[in-house]
Design a protein around this motif. Structure first.
Motif, mmCIF file in Angstrom:
data_model
loop_
_atom_site.group_PDB
_atom_site.id
_atom_site.type_symbol
_atom_site.label_atom_id
_atom_site.label_comp_id
_atom_site.label_asym_id
_atom_site.label_seq_id
_atom_site.Cartn_x
_atom_site.Cartn_y
_atom_site.Cartn_z
ATOM 1 N N PRO A 92 0.842 -1.145 -0.080
ATOM 2 C CA PRO A 92 0.004 -0.085 -0.020
ATOM 3 C C PRO A 92 0.895 1.065 0.169
ATOM 4 C CG PRO A 92 0.214 -0.900 2.251
ATOM 5 C CD PRO A 92 0.936 -2.127 1.282
ATOM 6 N N ASP A 93 0.328 2.454 -0.240
ATOM 7 C CA ASP A 93 0.979 3.699 -0.207
ATOM 8 C C ASP A 93 0.992 4.348 1.070
ATOM 9 O OD1 ASP A 93 -1.776 4.245 -0.028
ATOM 10 O OD2 ASP A 93 -1.696 5.655 -1.821
ATOM 11 N N GLU A 94 0.387 3.630 1.983
ATOM 12 C CA GLU A 94 0.373 4.153 3.474
ATOM 13 C C GLU A 94 -0.057 3.195 4.271
ATOM 14 O OE1 GLU A 94 -2.700 7.275 3.865
ATOM 15 O OE2 GLU A 94 -4.319 5.718 3.157
ATOM 16 N N ASP A 95 0.233 3.374 5.769
ATOM 17 C CA ASP A 95 -0.103 2.288 6.582
ATOM 18 C C ASP A 95 -1.640 2.098 6.823
ATOM 19 O OD1 ASP A 95 -0.506 0.691 8.996
ATOM 20 O OD2 ASP A 95 1.238 1.993 9.995
ATOM 21 N N PRO A 96 -2.196 0.859 6.586
ATOM 22 C CA PRO A 96 -3.633 0.773 6.519
ATOM 23 C C PRO A 96 -4.313 0.801 8.099
ATOM 24 C CG PRO A 96 -2.690 -1.350 6.233
ATOM 25 C CD PRO A 96 -1.658 -0.040 6.242
ATOM 26 N N ARG A 97 -3.251 0.937 8.810
ATOM 27 C CA ARG A 97 -3.891 0.909 10.359
ATOM 28 C C ARG A 97 -4.509 2.250 10.721
ATOM 29 N NH1 ARG A 97 1.158 -1.362 13.571
ATOM 30 N NH2 ARG A 97 2.262 -0.414 11.964
ATOM 31 N N ALA A 98 -3.969 3.392 10.053
ATOM 32 C CA ALA A 98 -4.327 4.695 9.963
ATOM 33 C C ALA A 98 -5.804 4.799 10.089
ATOM 34 C CB ALA A 98 -3.642 5.602 9.346
ATOM 35 N N LEU A 99 -6.615 4.051 9.454
ATOM 36 C CA LEU A 99 -8.031 4.052 9.124
ATOM 37 C C LEU A 99 -8.823 3.848 10.317
ATOM 38 C CD1 LEU A 99 -9.750 4.953 6.850
ATOM 39 C CD2 LEU A 99 -10.040 2.609 6.255
ATOM 40 N N GLN A 100 -8.152 3.206 11.186
ATOM 41 C CA GLN A 100 -8.623 2.745 12.587
ATOM 42 C C GLN A 100 -9.349 4.004 13.422
ATOM 43 O OE1 GLN A 100 -6.137 0.020 14.436
ATOM 44 N NE2 GLN A 100 -6.045 -0.954 12.640
ATOM 45 N N ALA A 101 -8.502 5.045 13.097
ATOM 46 C CA ALA A 101 -8.833 6.436 13.648
ATOM 47 C C ALA A 101 -10.033 6.973 13.322
ATOM 48 C CB ALA A 101 -7.494 7.302 13.851
ATOM 49 N N LEU A 102 -10.648 6.521 12.283
ATOM 50 C CA LEU A 102 -11.788 7.054 11.721
ATOM 51 C C LEU A 102 -12.879 6.266 11.707
ATOM 52 C CD1 LEU A 102 -10.064 8.467 8.404
ATOM 53 C CD2 LEU A 102 -10.617 9.777 10.577
#
Length: 384
Positions: free
Chosen positions: A92-102
């Motif tokens: 991916p182009d970013e850490d997928p775990r960042a989505l957990q903050a949304l």
């Protein structure tokens, strides 16, 4: 009669065929291509048997039914002499775990944010196999997660990487983000060395698991794995595990993303494996509105389509219940009358977390008397 293996002509032929394969793999967009022998994973049958005996395969009955063929490639195809393992990066182009903050957004596993990789890779492998068979005069078979092949142990034996403590393949070049495919052939090829384990004392992947699905390093219990539960598992999901799902509605990347070896990973080159913009951070609210036709249209060509609309919306309702968003209440209420019992049951669970007790009691009084499915009735009573 087999030709002597040290005959210069035989050696040259092996070298030429191996070189041909590697060039074909590169031309088809594969990032790795390495070769192993069919007897390279002697410990696989015993480990697979232990996994099945412990019940850690959950409802995946096919794992037990095919364990003999899965544990030994020679049982699957007795004539195989070389196994070529291919790897294609889908980083991916970013850490997928960042989505957990949304929490009002839905998290779909990185591998499923565009085209079904089975179709992408198998098409490429078939082209390689056709040209190789013509060149080698040998028989070939190709597999991409559609036959009883233990791809990760074979990939480790071939040197694409090693199986980390999360049981997934880890590459020093691409971290945790590799799709695998295999080509079995009767041709004799040059064999590569396997990759040794580079995990050391690290346990980042184990500690990252939201549902504690790893009984021990290098062991996984599918019954607690969010990927298994949201994709393979049909029916009711353990209520005790649902809060840990967060906004994950299809798969989970936490153990993969936590691996320190991802610092060497690169973004996928293949456009069909790069995330669609509308699947990077989709709205939970939108997914709650999908009927069967809308679901099939929206996920056409996607691996998500394979689980069907009802199982998908079941997962989305768990995310809705975990979101804390009152804005999702009307959509959840509308699903209390859905034709699917799985959907109705999870709508009950979600609303129990999103509305005040008085409102929930009123909904129970309206819907429980006419509910005929015992599982859904149990959800209403459990949330009383």
């Amino acid at each position: 009669m087999d030709e002597p293996q040290n005959d210069p002509k035989v050696i040259k032929r092996r070298t030429n065929l191996t070189g041909f394969l590697r060039k074909e793999a590169e031309a088809q967009g594969f990032d790795l291509c390495r070769i192993t022998l069919p007897d390279a994973i002697p410990q696989a049958p015993e480990r697979l048997q232990q996994f099945v005996d412990a019940g850690r395969h959950g409802t995946m009955a096919w794992m037990e039914e095919t364990k003999e063929r899965r544990g030994d490639p020679r049982v699957l195809w007795s004539d195989v002499r070389s196994i070529v393992m291919f790897g294609m990066n889908y980083g991916p182009d970013e850490d997928p775990r960042a989505l957990q903050a949304l929490p009002d957004k839905a998290a779909i596993s990185v591998y499923a944010r565009n085209r079904d990789y089975h179709d992408v890779i198998k098409g490429r492998l078939k082209e390689i196999a056709t040209r190789f068979a013509a060149r080698a005069g040998a028989d070939v078979k190709v597999f991409v997660d559609t036959a009883p092949v233990m791809e990760k142990p074979l990939a480790a034996a071939a040197g694409l990487g090693w199986q980390g403590k999360h049981t997934n393949l880890v590459s020093r070049e691409f971290g945790s983000w590799l799709f695998l495919g295999s080509l079995f052939t009767t041709a004799e090829l040059e064999i590569d060395e396997g990759e040794r384990d580079h995990c050391g004392s690290c346990r980042a992947c184990l500690d990252a698991c939201p549902t504690d699905a790893f009984p021990a390093p290098y062991q996984i219990d599918a019954r607690r794995c969010i990927s298994y539960l949201t994709i393979e598992h049909k029916g009711v999901i353990d209520a005790a595990l649902r809060p840990a799902f967060g906004n994950r509605i299809y798969g989970c990347d936490d153990c993969l993303a936590a691996c320190p070896w991802n610092k060497f990973a690169a973004e996928a080159r293949e456009m069909k494996l790069k995330a669609r913009d509308d699947l990077k951070a989709p709205d939970i609210a939108f997914f709650l509105t999908l009927d069967d036709s809308g679901f099939r249209t929206y996920f056409s060509g996607s691996p998500v389509k394979r689980i069907g609309r009802d199982r998908f919306v079941r997962n989305v309702l768990i995310a809705a219940g975990n979101s804390g968003s009152a804005a999702l209440v009307p959509a959840c209420e509308s699903l209390l009358d859905d034709v699917s019992a799985d959907v109705r049951g999870m709508a009950v669970w979600a609303l129990a977390r999103l509305v005040l007790p008085d409102r929930f009691a009123a909904l129970r009084g309206e819907h429980l008397p006419r509910e005929v499915d015992g599982t859904v009735r149990a959800e209403w009573m459990m949330e009383s």
